[in-house]
Design a protein around this motif. Structure first.
Motif, short mmCIF file in Angstrom:
data_model
loop_
_atom_site.label_atom_id
_atom_site.label_comp_id
_atom_site.label_asym_id
_atom_site.label_seq_id
_atom_site.Cartn_x
_atom_site.Cartn_y
_atom_site.Cartn_z
N PHE A 49 0.84 -1.19 0.00
CA PHE A 49 0.00 0.00 0.00
C PHE A 49 0.88 1.25 0.00
N PRO A 50 0.50 2.25 -0.77
CA PRO A 50 1.33 3.47 -0.83
C PRO A 50 1.29 4.25 0.48
N GLY A 51 2.32 5.03 0.68
CA GLY A 51 2.38 5.85 1.87
C GLY A 51 2.98 5.10 3.05
N PRO A 52 3.26 5.79 4.13
CA PRO A 52 3.83 5.14 5.31
C PRO A 52 2.82 4.21 5.97
N LEU A 53 3.35 3.20 6.69
CA LEU A 53 2.49 2.26 7.40
C LEU A 53 1.83 3.01 8.56
N ASN A 54 0.51 3.08 8.51
CA ASN A 54 -0.24 3.91 9.45
C ASN A 54 -1.21 3.07 10.27
N VAL A 55 -0.69 1.99 10.85
CA VAL A 55 -1.57 1.07 11.58
C VAL A 55 -1.04 0.78 12.98
N GLN A 56 -0.07 1.52 13.44
CA GLN A 56 0.54 1.23 14.74
C GLN A 56 -0.40 1.64 15.87
N THR A 57 -0.49 0.79 16.89
CA THR A 57 -1.34 1.09 18.03
C THR A 57 -0.69 2.13 18.91
N LYS A 58 -1.50 3.08 19.37
CA LYS A 58 -1.01 4.12 20.26
C LYS A 58 -2.16 4.65 21.10
N LEU A 59 -1.82 5.26 22.21
CA LEU A 59 -2.83 5.81 23.10
C LEU A 59 -3.41 7.07 22.50
N GLY A 60 -4.71 7.26 22.71
CA GLY A 60 -5.39 8.44 22.18
C GLY A 60 -6.47 8.91 23.12
N GLY A 61 -7.03 10.07 22.82
CA GLY A 61 -8.13 10.59 23.62
C GLY A 61 -7.74 10.95 25.04
N GLY A 62 -6.45 11.24 25.27
CA GLY A 62 -6.01 11.58 26.61
C GLY A 62 -5.88 10.39 27.54
N THR A 63 -5.82 9.18 26.99
CA THR A 63 -5.72 7.96 27.81
C THR A 63 -4.34 7.87 28.46
N THR A 64 -4.30 7.62 29.75
CA THR A 64 -3.03 7.43 30.44
C THR A 64 -2.54 6.00 30.25
N ARG A 65 -1.31 5.74 30.66
CA ARG A 65 -0.76 4.40 30.51
C ARG A 65 -1.51 3.39 31.38
N VAL A 66 -1.83 3.80 32.59
CA VAL A 66 -2.56 2.89 33.49
C VAL A 66 -3.94 2.60 32.92
N GLN A 67 -4.62 3.61 32.43
CA GLN A 67 -5.93 3.39 31.82
C GLN A 67 -5.82 2.48 30.60
N GLY A 68 -4.80 2.74 29.77
CA GLY A 68 -4.60 1.90 28.59
C GLY A 68 -4.33 0.46 28.97
N LEU A 69 -3.55 0.24 30.03
CA LEU A 69 -3.25 -1.11 30.49
C LEU A 69 -4.53 -1.85 30.87
N PHE A 70 -5.39 -1.20 31.63
CA PHE A 70 -6.61 -1.86 32.09
C PHE A 70 -7.62 -2.01 30.96
N ILE A 71 -7.66 -1.07 30.03
CA ILE A 71 -8.55 -1.23 28.88
C ILE A 71 -8.15 -2.47 28.08
N GLU A 72 -6.86 -2.60 27.81
CA GLU A 72 -6.38 -3.77 27.08
C GLU A 72 -6.64 -5.06 27.85
N MET A 73 -6.48 -5.01 29.16
CA MET A 73 -6.69 -6.20 29.98
C MET A 73 -8.15 -6.65 29.95
N ILE A 74 -9.08 -5.72 30.18
CA ILE A 74 -10.49 -6.08 30.25
C ILE A 74 -11.00 -6.55 28.89
N LEU A 75 -10.65 -5.85 27.84
CA LEU A 75 -11.13 -6.23 26.51
C LEU A 75 -10.56 -7.58 26.09
N THR A 76 -9.30 -7.83 26.41
CA THR A 76 -8.71 -9.13 26.07
C THR A 76 -9.34 -10.24 26.89
N ALA A 77 -9.63 -9.98 28.16
CA ALA A 77 -10.28 -10.99 29.00
C ALA A 77 -11.62 -11.39 28.42
N GLN A 78 -12.38 -10.40 27.95
CA GLN A 78 -13.67 -10.72 27.34
C GLN A 78 -13.51 -11.56 26.08
#
Length: 355
Positions: free
Chosen positions: A159-188
């Motif tokens: 695909f043309p252009g730089p690879l633009n699919v890398q996961t990153k925090l957004g919406g003002g999410t902190t690292r701790v919040q991101g950790l628990f979001i990933e944990m809960i969603l993966t558990a489900q």
């Protein structure tokens, strides 16, 4: 037509196999390489599972990441990029659909080869509940990481252009919040896989469809805040290809792994409580098997009132003996027959002694 039944004069014989000889037989064994017969079954099966898991992970993530690339790169009707306009619900839904449908299709295809896991966190969970031997789990773990790198590299090249699919925090999410979001969603997600792929609907169309819907729902929640990884291979592959690791990249490993541990713990908890007895005969497929058994009994002269319990016992005996891989202990307990813990005589799902 049975595709496993070969016909003379049809198809393409692979070189160096028995089928390629002019006087060779056309049985299914004729497709095998002569040297494969000397390889121990355990080693050969591990290799087959690794091949299937690698190809499956590449296909799953290729279609998922390519959809993500489109959503993150295509300009709006006003000619503005996503970086300029910001995320919108339609973009997030498109990405979630790409991940959910890609997982459902590829899990359906590769289930009988490797289990269709495509996720190191899911692999760890399967090992924790005993559905997957640890040796196989370690091999699949690294195979899935390689598949994630290969899929990201393919998307970057095609695909043309730089690879633009890398996961990153957004919406003002902190690292701790991101950790628990990933944990809960993966558990489900992992618990859904336990209950569908490892339990009642193993091998049926219900398992991949339900798992795909579970990922779709999780992605809808997580994409905006964490990128919706739920899969170390999904985050690791693009990071390797882009040569960019964010300082919080570790949350895409620790979060999903913790979520897998939580799901495995709850699954073992309800298994210890014998959850099957709480709501017996809840599966429509069991009711259908009872009806199939009842017909011949009534044709033989038995009335329906007497035929139904006999048919139910026969259906339970079939499933308990491995008729379709379902566990009937819960129904047996509900009928007062008791339940005993036992280890399978043979290897169960993915080579594990799963019950």
């Amino acid at each position: 037509m049975n595709i496993n039944q070969l016909r003379a004069g049809r198809g393409l014989a692979l070189p160096f196999t028995k089928a390629a000889r002019s006087n060779g037989d056309l049985e299914s064994g004729g497709q095998r390489l002569p040297t494969i017969r000397g390889v121990p079954d355990g080693l050969r099966n591990h290799f087959i599972a690794m091949c299937g898991e690698f190809v499956g992970t590449v296909l799953f993530l290729y279609f998922a990441l390519s959809g993500c690339q489109v959503a993150n790169s295509i300009p709006s009707s006003a000619g503005l990029t996503v970086a300029q306009t910001g995320s919108n619900p339609q973009q997030l839904q498109y990405i979630a659909l790409c991940f959910g449908f890609s997982l459902a299709v590829n899990a359906w295809v590769f289930f009988r080869i490797s289990g269709g896991l495509f996720n190191p966190a899911v692999t760890i969970g399967m090992c924790l509940i005993g559905a997957l031997p640890w040796v196989r789990g370690v091999l699949l773990f690294f195979t899935q990481l390689l598949g994630g790198i290969a899929a990201a590299a393919l998307v970057s090249c095609m695909f043309p252009g730089p690879l633009n699919v890398q996961t990153k925090l957004g919406g003002g999410t902190t690292r701790v919040q991101g950790l628990f979001i990933e944990m809960i969603l993966t558990a489900q997600l992992v618990f859904t896989i336990f209950m569908l792929a490892a339990e009642k609907h193993k091998g049926t169309f219900m398992a991949p469809v339900g798992i795909g819907l579970s990922l779709f729902m999780a992605e809808l929640t997580g994409i905006y805040f964490t990128g919706g990884s739920l899969n170390p291979a999904r985050s690791f592959g693009p990071a390797v290809v882009n040569h960019t690791f964010f300082s919080y990249h570790w949350i895409y490993w620790i979060g999903p792994i913790l979520g897998s541990i939580v799901a495995a713990g709850f699954y073992k908890f309800i298994k210890m409580l014998e959850y099957e007895t709480a709501n017996p005969d809840q599966d429509t497929d069991h009711a259908e098997r009872v009806e199939e058994r009842k017909g011949p009994l009534m044709d033989a002269g038995m009335n329906e009132a007497d035929a139904h319990p006999v048919a139910a016992q026969l259906a339970d005996r079939d499933t308990g003996a491995g008729g379709d891989g379902h566990d009937s202990d819960g129904r047996a307990m509900a009928k007062g027959k008791g339940r005993e813990s036992r280890e399978m005589d043979g290897l169960g799902m993915n080579g594990g002694r799963f019950r």
